[in-house]
Design an enzyme around this catalytic site. Structure first.
Site, PDB file in Angstrom:
ATOM      1  N   ARG A   1      16.284 -10.546  -1.582  1.00 16.58           N
ATOM      2  CA  ARG A   1      16.166 -11.681  -0.806  1.00 16.58           C
ATOM      3  C   ARG A   1      16.363 -12.747  -1.554  1.00 16.58           C
ATOM      4  NH1 ARG A   1      10.669 -10.016   1.739  1.00 16.58           N
ATOM      5  NH2 ARG A   1      10.379  -9.407  -0.428  1.00 16.58           N
TER       6      ARG A   1
ATOM      7  N   GLY B   1       5.899   2.595 -13.038  1.00 20.15           N
ATOM      8  CA  GLY B   1       6.442   1.758 -14.005  1.00 20.15           C
ATOM      9  C   GLY B   1       8.156   1.637 -13.827  1.00 20.15           C
TER      10      GLY B   1
ATOM     11  N   THR C   1      10.819  -4.196  -9.745  1.00 25.15           N
ATOM     12  CA  THR C   1      10.313  -3.187 -10.710  1.00 25.15           C
ATOM     13  C   THR C   1      11.246  -2.020 -10.786  1.00 25.15           C
ATOM     14  OG1 THR C   1       7.882  -3.696 -10.341  1.00 25.15           O
ATOM     15  CG2 THR C   1       8.425  -1.803 -11.444  1.00 25.15           C
TER      16      THR C   1
ATOM     17  N   ASP D   1      -1.016   6.308  -0.612  1.00 25.39           N
ATOM     18  CA  ASP D   1       0.407   6.489  -1.292  1.00 25.39           C
ATOM     19  C   ASP D   1       0.381   8.101  -2.020  1.00 25.39           C
ATOM     20  OD1 ASP D   1       2.754   5.585  -2.914  1.00 25.39           O
ATOM     21  OD2 ASP D   1       1.393   6.399  -4.772  1.00 25.39           O
TER      22      ASP D   1
ATOM     23  N   LYS E   1       8.357   6.548  -1.177  1.00 30.96           N
ATOM     24  CA  LYS E   1       7.801   7.736  -0.362  1.00 30.96           C
ATOM     25  C   LYS E   1       7.173   7.452   0.899  1.00 30.96           C
ATOM     26  CE  LYS E   1       5.412   5.242  -3.516  1.00 30.96           C
ATOM     27  NZ  LYS E   1       5.613   4.979  -4.855  1.00 30.96           N
TER      28      LYS E   1
ATOM     29  N   LYS F   1       2.730  11.138  -1.052  1.00 28.24           N
ATOM     30  CA  LYS F   1       3.679  11.934  -1.858  1.00 28.24           C
ATOM     31  C   LYS F   1       3.282  13.541  -1.706  1.00 28.24           C
ATOM     32  CE  LYS F   1       3.633   8.351  -5.560  1.00 28.24           C
ATOM     33  NZ  LYS F   1       2.835   7.626  -6.156  1.00 28.24           N
TER      34      LYS F   1
ATOM     35  N   ALA G   1      27.375  12.988 -16.388  1.00 33.67           N
ATOM     36  CA  ALA G   1      27.556  13.225 -15.098  1.00 33.67           C
ATOM     37  C   ALA G   1      29.144  13.440 -14.772  1.00 33.67           C
ATOM     38  CB  ALA G   1      27.520  11.864 -14.373  1.00 33.67           C
TER      39      ALA G   1
ATOM     40  N   GLU H   1       1.469  -0.561  -5.349  1.00 33.91           N
ATOM     41  CA  GLU H   1       2.500  -0.925  -4.219  1.00 33.91           C
ATOM     42  C   GLU H   1       2.292  -2.317  -3.702  1.00 33.91           C
ATOM     43  OE1 GLU H   1       4.581   1.873  -2.738  1.00 33.91           O
ATOM     44  OE2 GLU H   1       3.934   2.361  -4.774  1.00 33.91           O
TER      45      GLU H   1
ATOM     46  N   VAL I   1       7.956  10.741  -6.004  1.00 39.26           N
ATOM     47  CA  VAL I   1       6.838  11.599  -6.129  1.00 39.26           C
ATOM     48  C   VAL I   1       6.715  11.487  -7.885  1.00 39.26           C
ATOM     49  CG1 VAL I   1       5.630  13.589  -6.097  1.00 39.26           C
ATOM     50  CG2 VAL I   1       7.228  12.750  -4.335  1.00 39.26           C
TER      51      VAL I   1
HETATM   52  P1  NDP Z   1       9.294  -4.603  -5.925  1.00 36.81           P
HETATM   53  O1  NDP Z   1       8.416  -5.223  -4.731  1.00 36.81           O
HETATM   54  O2  NDP Z   1       9.176  -4.734  -7.127  1.00 36.81           O
HETATM   55  O3  NDP Z   1      10.983  -4.813  -5.513  1.00 36.81           O
HETATM   56  C1  NDP Z   1      11.208  -4.924  -4.367  1.00 36.81           C
HETATM   57  C2  NDP Z   1      12.868  -5.251  -4.308  1.00 36.81           C
HETATM   58  O4  NDP Z   1      13.591  -5.318  -2.736  1.00 36.81           O
HETATM   59  C3  NDP Z   1      12.961  -6.642  -4.884  1.00 36.81           C
HETATM   60  O5  NDP Z   1      14.294  -6.946  -5.413  1.00 36.81           O
HETATM   61  C4  NDP Z   1      13.065  -7.380  -3.347  1.00 36.81           C
HETATM   62  O6  NDP Z   1      13.983  -8.661  -3.310  1.00 36.81           O
HETATM   63  C5  NDP Z   1      13.915  -6.408  -2.542  1.00 36.81           C
HETATM   64  N1  NDP Z   1      13.722  -6.744  -0.880  1.00 36.81           N
HETATM   65  C6  NDP Z   1      12.510  -6.626  -0.324  1.00 36.81           C
HETATM   66  N2  NDP Z   1      12.854  -6.959   0.799  1.00 36.81           N
HETATM   67  C7  NDP Z   1      13.938  -7.093   0.961  1.00 36.81           C
HETATM   68  C8  NDP Z   1      14.967  -7.441   2.121  1.00 36.81           C
HETATM   69  N3  NDP Z   1      14.457  -7.767   3.457  1.00 36.81           N
HETATM   70  N4  NDP Z   1      16.171  -7.479   2.067  1.00 36.81           N
HETATM   71  C9  NDP Z   1      16.845  -7.363   0.784  1.00 36.81           C
HETATM   72  N5  NDP Z   1      16.235  -7.061  -0.519  1.00 36.81           N
HETATM   73  C10 NDP Z   1      14.640  -6.959  -0.424  1.00 36.81           C
HETATM   74  O7  NDP Z   1       9.087  -3.128  -5.329  1.00 36.81           O
HETATM   75  P2  NDP Z   1       9.156  -1.784  -6.301  1.00 36.81           P
HETATM   76  O8  NDP Z   1      10.418  -1.979  -7.244  1.00 36.81           O
HETATM   77  O9  NDP Z   1       7.799  -1.657  -6.952  1.00 36.81           O
HETATM   78  O10 NDP Z   1       9.453  -0.620  -5.347  1.00 36.81           O
HETATM   79  C11 NDP Z   1      10.354  -0.306  -4.631  1.00 36.81           C
HETATM   80  C12 NDP Z   1      10.171   0.907  -4.011  1.00 36.81           C
HETATM   81  O11 NDP Z   1       9.884   2.058  -5.168  1.00 36.81           O
HETATM   82  C13 NDP Z   1       8.935   1.159  -3.172  1.00 36.81           C
HETATM   83  O12 NDP Z   1       9.274   2.331  -1.984  1.00 36.81           O
HETATM   84  C14 NDP Z   1       7.933   1.926  -4.023  1.00 36.81           C
HETATM   85  O13 NDP Z   1       6.932   2.668  -3.332  1.00 36.81           O
HETATM   86  C15 NDP Z   1       8.753   2.736  -4.930  1.00 36.81           C
HETATM   87  N6  NDP Z   1       8.169   3.106  -6.208  1.00 36.81           N
HETATM   88  C16 NDP Z   1       7.606   2.217  -6.768  1.00 36.81           C
HETATM   89  C17 NDP Z   1       7.125   2.539  -8.352  1.00 36.81           C
HETATM   90  C18 NDP Z   1       6.471   1.661  -9.152  1.00 36.81           C
HETATM   91  O14 NDP Z   1       6.112   1.858 -10.255  1.00 36.81           O
HETATM   92  N7  NDP Z   1       6.717   0.221  -8.889  1.00 36.81           N
HETATM   93  C19 NDP Z   1       7.387   3.867  -8.802  1.00 36.81           C
HETATM   94  C20 NDP Z   1       7.730   4.775  -7.725  1.00 36.81           C
HETATM   95  C21 NDP Z   1       8.317   4.453  -6.558  1.00 36.81           C
HETATM   96  P3  NDP Z   1      13.296 -10.069  -3.559  1.00 36.81           P
HETATM   97  O15 NDP Z   1      12.413 -10.011  -4.790  1.00 36.81           O
HETATM   98  O16 NDP Z   1      14.261 -11.018  -3.682  1.00 36.81           O
HETATM   99  O17 NDP Z   1      12.164 -10.263  -2.470  1.00 36.81           O
HETATM  100  N1  HSE Z   2       2.031   2.582  -6.548  1.00 36.46           N
HETATM  101  C1  HSE Z   2       2.540   3.899  -7.284  1.00 36.46           C
HETATM  102  C2  HSE Z   2       1.481   4.286  -8.097  1.00 36.46           C
HETATM  103  C3  HSE Z   2       3.730   3.811  -7.725  1.00 36.46           C
HETATM  104  O1  HSE Z   2       0.558   3.744  -8.580  1.00 36.46           O
HETATM  105  O2  HSE Z   2       1.681   5.684  -8.428  1.00 36.46           O
HETATM  106  C4  HSE Z   2       4.355   5.123  -8.174  1.00 36.46           C
HETATM  107  O3  HSE Z   2       4.675   5.853  -6.936  1.00 36.46           O
END
Ligand code: NDP
Ligand code: HSE
Length: 437
Positions: A46, A303, A14, A202, A106, A206, A34, A191, A133
C-alpha cells in the site's frame, strides 16, 4: 542456464522484505540449486514509497494486489500480505491466472485452505506454504516427504514464537506480559492482531494444517480446541517448576481409535524433555511415526529472514517442479486429494490427558479429603500433590494436584464439584499435562 523465473511479491513487510533481501544476497547460490535465476518481477504494497525504499529503483512497485497477479510474465506469486481479505482475493486471482502460489499465510489456509487447494488442483498449479508453519523449520517438507513411509501417530509442538518468547521472558527475567509482547511486536514476530498469538489462534491455524498433512484429513481449524497463555500466572509457572515441569503453549494433533485430537493450550511438560527447554521465539515440533519413532525439529519460528528461508525453499521447489505434470507433484496435503479421510476431530470432552489443578482453599481440617473425594468420585486418580504457603492471607493456602490420565469430561465434572466446596475460594487453574513419549 535457462531464462529466470519471474516472481511477484505481494507484501514487503517483515516476511516480504526478508525474502527480497535473502534472494538478493544468495542470488547465485540459489540459482545453482534451482537451475534458474529467481527474479523479483514486481512488488506490491500500500505504501509504495516505503516499498521503493526497500527494493530500489530497478523493481516496479504497485499497490493493486489483485491486478498485479494478472501479469502474464509472472510465474510464481508470493503472498506475504497476511489475513483473509485482500490476500485471499489475490491468491484466488493468481490461481485463476494460472500462477503458482507461495504463501506464509496460515490464517488464510486454516480458514480457506480446502477451497484454495481445490481451486489450485483444478487449475494445475501449486500452493506451497512451508513458511506458514514454524518459520524456518521444514515441517511441511518433513511430513509430506521425509516421513511419507510412516503412519503418523501424533504431532506436538511449540508453533507460536511470540507466545513462547513471552513465556520464556516472563520466566527467566520476571518481565511483565505486556512489556514482552510489545518487544515481540517490535521484533516482527507477532501477527498484525497479536491476540492471534497470545490466545492460541495462530498456533491452532498451524496445527490444523499439520493435522491435515499428518493424517490425510481436510483442514479443520474450526474444530480445534484453542486456549492461549493469557491466564498463566507467575504462581503457576513457579509451582510447575517445583514439580519438575515447564509450561509451554503446545499444539497437539493425535490419532486415537475414536478420532483425531486437535488442540492448543498451555501444557505442563517435564523439564527434562528437550522441548521444555526451547526458549524465546524458537519453535520445536515432535512427530511420532510408527516406523521412525519420535523425531524433533527445532528452529526460529518467526522473524524476517528465518521465514524468508522457508518462503525461498518453496520458490525453489516450485521452480523445479513447475514443468512436471500436476500428478507427478507432491499433493498439497501430502495425501492424494481423492484419498482424504473423514476421521472425525474429537470433541475436547473426549480427550484423554492428565492435569495440573491449583485451587485456593481455606487452610482447615478436611480440605484435602474433600478435594480427593471430588476427584475420586469422577474416577480421577491423584499422581502427586503440593501444598504451598499462605500468601497474602494466612488462613488460605494453594493446593496443587497432578492427576493421572482421565477424560476431560471427568475432569470437568470434578471441577464443578470442587468449586462448590465450602473450603474452596473459587480461584482455580487447570493446565493439561503431557509426557510426549
Ligand atoms: P507485515 O505487516 O510486516 O507486512 C505486510 C505487508 O503486506 C506490507 O508490505 C503491507 O504493505 C502489505 N499489505 C498489507 N495490506 C495490503 C493491501 N491491501 N494491498 C497491498 N499490500 C498490502 O506482515 P508480516 O510480513 O509479518 O506477515 C505477512 C504474512 O506472513 C502473514 O500472513 C503472517 O501471518 C505470515 N508470517 C509472518 C511471520 C513473521 O515472523 N512476521 C512468520 C511466518 C508467517 P504496507 O506496509 O504498505 O501496508
Ligand atoms: N506470529 C507468529 C509467531 C509468526 O509468533 O509464531 C510466525 O508464524
Amino acid at each position: 542456464m535457462t531464462e529466470p523465473v519471474r516472481v511477484g511479491l505481494l507484501g514487503i513487510g517483515t516476511v516480504g522484505s526478508g525474502t527480497y533481501r535473502v534472494l538478493e544476497r544468495n542470488r547465485a547460490e540459489i540459482a545453482r540449486r534451482a537451475g534458474r535465476r529467481i527474479e523479483i518481477a514486481w512488488v506490491c504494497a500500500r505504501d509504495r514509497e516505503r516499498a521503493r525504499g526497500i527494493v530500489g529503483p530497478g523493481v516496479p512497485v504497485v499497490d493493486d494486489a489483485v491486478g498485479a497477479v494478472a501479469d502474464p510474465a509472472t510465474e510464481i506469486v508470493v503472498e506475504a500480505i497476511g489475513g483473509t481479505g485482500i490476500a485471499k482475493d489475490a491468491v484466488i486471482a493468481a490461481i485463476e491466472h494460472g500462477k503458482h502460489v507461495v504463501t506464509a499465510n496460515k490464517a488464510l489456509l486454516a480458514l480457506h485452505g480446502n477451497e484454495i487447494f481445490a481451486a489450485a488442483s483444478a487449475r494445475g498449479v501449486m500452493i506451497a506454504f512451508e513458511a506458514a508453519v514454524a518459520g524456518c523449520i521444514p515441517t511441511i517438507k518433513v511430513l509430506r516427504e521425509g516421513l511419507v513411509a510412516n503412519r503418523i501417530e501424533w504431532i506436538a509442538g511449540i508453533v507460536n514464537g511470540t507466545s513462547n518468547f513471552i513465556l520464556s521472558e516472563m520466566r527467566a527475567k520476571g518481565l511483565p506480559f505486556a512489556e514482552v509482547l510489545a518487544e515481540a511486536q517490535r521484533l516482527g514476530y507477532a501477527e498484525a492482531d497479536p491476540t492471534f498469538d497470545v490466545e492460541g489462534i495462530d498456533a491452532a491455524h498451524k496445527m490444523s494444517l499439520l493435522a491435515a498433512i499428518g493424517f490425510g484429513i481436510p483442514v479443520q481449524f474450526t474444530r480445534a480446541h484453542v486456549e492461549g497463555i493469557t491466564g498463566i500466572t507467575d504462581k503457576d509457572v513457579s509451582y510447575a517448576e517445583k514439580l519438575g515441569y515447564r509450561i509451554k503453549l503446545l499444539g497437539i494433533a493425535r490419532r486415537t481409535p475414536e478420532g483425531i485430537e486437535l488442540r492448543v493450550h498451555p501444557t505442563l511438560i517435564p523439564a527434562t524433555r528437550l522441548i521444555a527447554n526451547v526458549e524465546g521465539p524458537t519453535n520445536a515440533i515432535l512427530i511420532k511415526g510408527d516406523a521412525a519413532g519420535v523425531t524433533l525439529y527445532q528452529g526460529a519460528g518467526a522473524g524476517s529472514e528465518p521465514t524468508a528461508s522457508a518462503v525461498i525453499a518453496d520458490i525453489v521447489d516450485v521452480t523445479r517442479l513447475m514443468r512436471a505434470e500436476p500428478q507427478e507433484r507432491v499433493p498439497h496435503l501430502a495425501f492424494q486429494a481423492d484419498a482424504l479421510s473423514d476421521i472425525p476431530i474429537l470433541p475436547m470432552a473426549d480427550v484423554e490427558t492428565s492435569y495440573y489443578l491449583r485451587v485456593r482453599v481455606k487452610d482447615q481440617v478436611g480440605v484435602l479429603a474433600d478435594l480427593a473425594r471430588a476427584l475420586a468420585d469422577a474416577g480421577i486418580s491423584i499422581d502427586s500433590m503440593l501444598q504451598q504457603g499462605a500468601g497474602d492471607d494466612e488462613n488460605e493456602t494453594d493446593i496443587v494436584i497432578l492427576t493421572h490420565q482421565t477424560r476431560e469430561r471427568n475432569f470437568d465434572a470434578a471441577i464443578a464439584r470442587v468449586v462448590e466446596l465450602p473450603s474452596v475460594s473459587g480461584d482455580y487453574t487447570r493446565i493439561r499435562r503431557e509426557d510426549l513419549l
